[in-house]
Scaffold this motif. Structure first.
Motif, mmCIF file in Angstrom:
data_model
loop_
_atom_site.group_PDB
_atom_site.id
_atom_site.type_symbol
_atom_site.label_atom_id
_atom_site.label_comp_id
_atom_site.label_asym_id
_atom_site.label_seq_id
_atom_site.Cartn_x
_atom_site.Cartn_y
_atom_site.Cartn_z
ATOM 1 N N UNK A 259 20.207 9.670 26.474
ATOM 2 C CA UNK A 259 18.899 9.052 26.270
ATOM 3 C C UNK A 259 18.022 9.286 27.494
ATOM 4 N N UNK A 260 16.764 8.866 27.407
ATOM 5 C CA UNK A 260 15.780 9.101 28.474
ATOM 6 C C UNK A 260 16.318 8.772 29.859
ATOM 7 N N UNK A 261 16.879 7.586 29.993
ATOM 8 C CA UNK A 261 17.369 7.120 31.284
ATOM 9 C C UNK A 261 18.889 7.010 31.295
ATOM 10 N N UNK A 262 19.538 7.765 30.441
ATOM 11 C CA UNK A 262 20.990 7.803 30.420
ATOM 12 C C UNK A 262 21.600 6.667 29.633
ATOM 13 N N UNK B 269 20.355 -3.826 43.573
ATOM 14 C CA UNK B 269 20.841 -2.582 42.990
ATOM 15 C C UNK B 269 20.028 -1.372 43.389
ATOM 16 N N UNK B 270 20.604 -0.207 43.138
ATOM 17 C CA UNK B 270 19.887 1.045 43.362
ATOM 18 C C UNK B 270 19.019 1.292 42.130
ATOM 19 N N UNK C 141 20.839 9.725 35.712
ATOM 20 C CA UNK C 141 20.762 8.270 35.697
ATOM 21 C C UNK C 141 21.979 7.600 36.315
ATOM 22 N N UNK C 142 23.088 8.298 36.358
ATOM 23 C CA UNK C 142 24.327 7.682 36.855
ATOM 24 C C UNK C 142 24.246 7.273 38.327
ATOM 25 N N UNK C 143 23.246 7.763 39.032
ATOM 26 C CA UNK C 143 23.065 7.400 40.442
ATOM 27 C C UNK C 143 22.433 6.019 40.621
ATOM 28 N N UNK C 144 21.987 5.421 39.509
ATOM 29 C CA UNK C 144 21.196 4.190 39.593
ATOM 30 C C UNK C 144 21.852 3.039 38.834
ATOM 31 N N UNK D 293 19.400 -0.805 31.936
ATOM 32 C CA UNK D 293 20.346 -1.499 32.804
ATOM 33 C C UNK D 293 21.675 -0.762 32.721
ATOM 34 N N UNK D 294 22.122 -0.221 33.842
ATOM 35 C CA UNK D 294 23.287 0.658 33.862
ATOM 36 C C UNK D 294 24.512 -0.025 34.469
ATOM 37 N N UNK D 295 24.302 -0.834 35.462
ATOM 38 C CA UNK D 295 25.390 -1.494 36.170
ATOM 39 C C UNK D 295 25.749 -2.799 35.450
#
Length: 161
Positions: free
Chosen positions: A24-27, A70-71, A96-99, A143-145
């Motif tokens: 997706x756009x932001x992973x 968070x990053x 995106x995985x960096x964030x 929201x990734x984390x």
């Protein structure tokens, strides 16, 4: 505290970031928006595809603290950096995985044709950006984390649309 929304066909009281699709756009992550009408449109779109009733999930997000802890990456316009980031994630490069938190414009129906032409190499970056300049970005938050999501995103309730 910021009120945010997630359009779906299910009540999502405990969001799980890993359930999101990866390209997706932001992973991969849990997507929300602070634009209620945008979430309602998405819920209705998903409802049509799944033949289930649309649901608007409502949350409060402590944006200030999640950004502090968070990053994060925040895009304020459809610019070259946004375009390259979206394209890379859609190609599976997973920037995106960096964030932990990413916010910015959505590559929705209004702009996806331009993004796809750029991905296919049919237009260059300058032409894509000229076309995108006509659109005011909607807003999406990815929201990734999971631990930060659990800590700073709180379920408020859901309503059938």
């Amino acid at each position: 505290m910021l009120t945010v929304y997630h359009g779906a066909t299910d009540v999502v009281s405990s969001p799980i970031c890993a359930f999101g699709r990866p390209r997706l756009d932001f992973g991969q992550g849990f997507y929300v928006t602070d634009i209620k009408e945008q979430a309602i449109r998405w819920a209705k779109t998903m409802s049509g595809k799944r033949s289930l009733p649309p649901v608007l999930n409502i949350y409060t997000l402590n944006r200030e603290l999640i950004l502090l802890e968070g990053k994060h990456k925040i895009f304020t316009s459809y610019d070259a950096e946004w375009l390259d980031f979206i394209v890379a994630n859609r190609r599976g490069e997973n920037l995106a995985s960096e964030y932990d938190y990413i916010e910015g414009g959505i590559a929705n129906d209004r702009v996806i044709d331009t993004v796809n032409l750029y991905i296919q190499g049919l237009i260059d970056s300058a032409t894509a950006l000229q076309q995108l300049a006509f659109y005011k970005p909607n807003n999406q938050i990815c929201l990734i984390n999971q631990s930060l999501t659990d800590k700073y995103l709180h379920y408020y309730g859901s309503e059938r649309i």
